[in-house]
Design a protein around this motif. Sequence first.
Motif, short mmCIF file in Angstrom:
data_model
loop_
_atom_site.label_atom_id
_atom_site.label_comp_id
_atom_site.label_asym_id
_atom_site.label_seq_id
_atom_site.Cartn_x
_atom_site.Cartn_y
_atom_site.Cartn_z
N GLY A 242 11.02 1.75 -7.85
CA GLY A 242 12.27 1.22 -7.32
C GLY A 242 12.12 0.25 -6.16
O GLY A 242 12.93 0.27 -5.23
N PHE A 243 11.13 -0.63 -6.21
CA PHE A 243 10.92 -1.57 -5.11
C PHE A 243 12.10 -2.54 -4.95
O PHE A 243 12.55 -2.82 -3.86
CB PHE A 243 9.65 -2.40 -5.35
N ARG A 244 12.53 -3.10 -6.09
CA ARG A 244 13.56 -4.14 -6.05
C ARG A 244 14.91 -3.57 -6.49
O ARG A 244 14.96 -2.65 -7.30
CB ARG A 244 13.17 -5.31 -6.96
N PRO A 245 15.99 -4.14 -5.99
CA PRO A 245 17.31 -3.61 -6.34
C PRO A 245 17.77 -4.03 -7.74
O PRO A 245 17.35 -5.07 -8.24
CB PRO A 245 18.21 -4.25 -5.27
N HIS B 225 12.21 1.68 -2.11
CA HIS B 225 12.98 0.43 -2.02
C HIS B 225 12.44 -0.40 -0.85
O HIS B 225 12.29 0.09 0.26
CB HIS B 225 14.46 0.77 -1.78
N CYS B 226 12.18 -1.66 -1.12
CA CYS B 226 11.63 -2.58 -0.10
C CYS B 226 12.60 -2.69 1.08
O CYS B 226 13.73 -3.16 0.92
CB CYS B 226 11.43 -3.95 -0.74
N PHE B 227 12.17 -2.28 2.27
CA PHE B 227 13.09 -2.29 3.42
C PHE B 227 13.46 -3.71 3.82
O PHE B 227 14.52 -3.96 4.39
CB PHE B 227 12.47 -1.54 4.61
N PHE B 228 12.58 -4.68 3.46
CA PHE B 228 12.86 -6.07 3.83
C PHE B 228 14.07 -6.63 3.08
O PHE B 228 14.65 -7.63 3.49
CB PHE B 228 11.64 -6.95 3.57
N TYR C 17 16.16 -8.97 5.46
CA TYR C 17 16.13 -10.41 5.33
C TYR C 17 16.44 -10.94 3.93
O TYR C 17 17.19 -11.89 3.78
CB TYR C 17 14.75 -10.90 5.80
N PHE C 18 15.89 -10.32 2.87
CA PHE C 18 15.94 -10.98 1.57
C PHE C 18 17.32 -11.00 0.93
O PHE C 18 17.75 -12.00 0.38
CB PHE C 18 14.98 -10.30 0.58
N ALA C 19 18.00 -9.87 0.95
CA ALA C 19 19.23 -9.74 0.16
C ALA C 19 20.40 -10.47 0.80
O ALA C 19 20.41 -10.77 2.00
CB ALA C 19 19.56 -8.26 -0.04
N ALA D 160 0.28 -6.08 7.31
CA ALA D 160 -0.45 -5.94 6.04
C ALA D 160 0.25 -6.75 4.96
O ALA D 160 1.46 -6.98 5.03
CB ALA D 160 -0.51 -4.46 5.65
N PRO D 161 -0.49 -7.18 3.94
CA PRO D 161 0.12 -8.00 2.89
C PRO D 161 1.04 -7.19 1.98
O PRO D 161 1.00 -5.96 1.97
CB PRO D 161 -1.09 -8.50 2.08
N CYS D 162 1.86 -7.92 1.24
CA CYS D 162 2.72 -7.30 0.22
C CYS D 162 2.15 -7.61 -1.16
O CYS D 162 1.84 -8.76 -1.45
CB CYS D 162 4.14 -7.85 0.31
N PHE D 163 2.05 -6.59 -1.99
CA PHE D 163 1.60 -6.79 -3.37
C PHE D 163 2.71 -6.45 -4.36
O PHE D 163 2.46 -6.20 -5.53
CB PHE D 163 0.36 -5.92 -3.65
N TYR D 164 3.96 -6.43 -3.85
CA TYR D 164 5.07 -5.98 -4.69
C TYR D 164 6.17 -7.03 -4.80
O TYR D 164 7.35 -6.70 -4.88
CB TYR D 164 5.64 -4.67 -4.13
N GLY D 165 5.80 -8.31 -4.76
CA GLY D 165 6.79 -9.31 -5.10
C GLY D 165 7.25 -10.20 -3.96
O GLY D 165 8.17 -10.99 -4.15
N ILE D 166 6.64 -10.08 -2.79
CA ILE D 166 7.00 -10.95 -1.68
C ILE D 166 5.80 -11.83 -1.36
O ILE D 166 4.66 -11.38 -1.41
CB ILE D 166 7.41 -10.12 -0.45
N ASP D 167 6.07 -13.09 -1.01
CA ASP D 167 4.98 -14.05 -0.94
C ASP D 167 4.19 -13.97 0.36
O ASP D 167 4.12 -14.92 1.14
CB ASP D 167 5.51 -15.47 -1.14
N CYS E 8 9.90 1.46 0.97
CA CYS E 8 8.56 0.90 1.10
C CYS E 8 8.50 0.18 2.44
O CYS E 8 9.35 -0.66 2.74
CB CYS E 8 8.26 -0.10 -0.03
N THR E 9 7.50 0.54 3.24
CA THR E 9 7.28 -0.15 4.52
C THR E 9 5.82 -0.60 4.60
O THR E 9 5.27 -0.75 5.69
CB THR E 9 7.60 0.77 5.72
N ALA E 10 5.20 -0.80 3.45
CA ALA E 10 3.74 -1.03 3.42
C ALA E 10 3.30 -2.20 4.30
O ALA E 10 2.26 -2.13 4.96
CB ALA E 10 3.29 -1.25 1.99
S1 SF4 Z 1 5.14 -4.36 1.24
FE1 SF4 Z 1 6.84 -5.01 2.60
S2 SF4 Z 1 7.78 -6.79 1.60
FE2 SF4 Z 1 6.48 -5.75 0.08
S3 SF4 Z 1 7.85 -4.34 -1.03
FE3 SF4 Z 1 6.93 -3.16 0.63
S4 SF4 Z 1 8.36 -3.39 2.37
FE4 SF4 Z 1 8.87 -4.98 0.87
#
Ligand code: SF4
Length: 532
Positions: free
Chosen positions: A213-216, A274-277, A281-283, A421-428, A486-488
């Motif tokens: 459930g990363f993305r809405p 769910h991606c906290f970003f 910012y994103f949505a 840390a980098p994102c590997f779940y769809g954010i650049d 997700c706060t990775a």
């Molecule tokens: S790593 Fe950061 S930007 Fe990527 S899905 Fe998780 S919270 Fe969102």
Amino acid sequence: MISGGTLTADKAKDECGIVGVYNLEPTSDRSVTPFIPSALLDLQHRGQLAAGMTCFDPGRPHLLLTHKDTGSVREVFRLAHVAKAKAIVEEHSGVAAIGHVRYATSGRDQIEYAQPFERHHSRTFKWFSLGFNGNLANYSQLRDHLTKVRGYHMVHDVDTEILLHHVAHALRGESKPVLVDAFRELTQSLDGAYNIIFLNADGDLVAARDPMGFRPLCFGVRDGLFAVASESVALRNMGIEEITDVEPGQMVRVDYETRTVHLERYAEPCGHHHCFFEWVYFAHGSSVMEGRTVYDARWRLGEHLAQSEVEQMDENCVVVAVPDTAKPIGDAFAFSLRIPSLEGIVRNRYVGRTFIEGGERAQKVRSKYTLLPSVTGGKRVFLVEDSLVRSTTLRDLVKRTRDEGQASEVHVRIGAPPVIAPCFYGIDMSTLGELFAPAWLTKGYTQQDLDRVSREMATQLEADSLRYLLVKDVAPCIGLPHKDLCTACVSADYPSTAGESIYQAERTNGRHRTVGRAYDGVLADVPPMAGH
Ligand code: SF4
């Protein structure tokens, strides 16, 4: 970062937005295609590189018909030219349609990378089109398996093509499989974020949310119209009031024969991440995800920032939010501290794609914002930004606020924790080397660590001070339990095995890499179903 492009913008970008629309009235052939361009406009903030749609009409030889191109929705659907826009919509009429806006973290900004990807086949259940929002963390492993074990050929070498082949494989055989079983098979191998919109030449529409459930993804029905979209803003603007989130591991399916909607579970949920970003910012500010309004979350982030403020406020202080998404954070920060929040930086909304195409970078960043010395001149400016991923643009803005804006002091306040840390779940932001904060902070840092290094970080930005939120502040502001987010990228706690493996490889090998993505060649030892 845009692969193949020339500019690395300061802020991270989301990868894509998806939408699907269906006419649920069995006796009506009313076309739903006109809804697609307007819904994609509502999702334009999720991707501006390309847009497209595929439509289903059982009365046409081309049961599925796709229109797509690079450019904004306005450009792709010729919205500035009424006759041309009308012709596109009429030519692609259909009782069902799916749409996509693209921002690339992989692949180039050329038309063949625009989505949906259509796969033609003479068997109607194998003829389908799909759009994708997310990022496959175990991309290199999946690609190698497809090409070396199954003998597939990759033309575009992007996640969506991998998904296309996996879906095609799940539809193999002489008889049409039950679609929920076909999607279940997908989960055996995929790791990462993968919301999918799918339409086949039988008229089956499926929108699936990945098991983590990363993305809405949400859907709703109104007066015989079904719609599903990445964000609720697109559904609200179709007049749909009752909106339901698709849960992780669920898919919503519309059947052509019965024109009925089915909510089905195709995979067991792997927690909720769910991606906290998305909220930070994103949505879109008006979107509601998991019952939590984006604007409200941003307001609370600003209140939290104010609670941790240590500077003495006086009548010479003014808050300037970096346009546009930081505005509610800046307003709440100012409101809580009883100081004005003013528009000291004006954004040129029409820079658009020119900004991300070739040319001289500094000039383009410069033309994106105009400073107003009448607002900031002689003031102690609190420059509020929603996130700080890299640093180039913000450093430039700090300098310009001081030079052109004639501010006496510039204090930077970030409505999110440091991105370490980098994102590997769809954010650049998929490489460690491109990030600003990891030079000072690593996993497990404390408030004291942050206080200690923020002076040095501020100096790097040429600011008088710098303050962030802490990771623990995020969940209360959004209104969800920390474990459901997700706060990775701010904690380096990756929710999937592939994410953790790539991060470790990136720490060892990729610290100096600032472009591309970190995935290639690092997952040979990660088993399929990693993290699921
Ligand atoms: S790593 Fe950061 S930007 Fe990527 S899905 Fe998780 S919270 Fe969102």
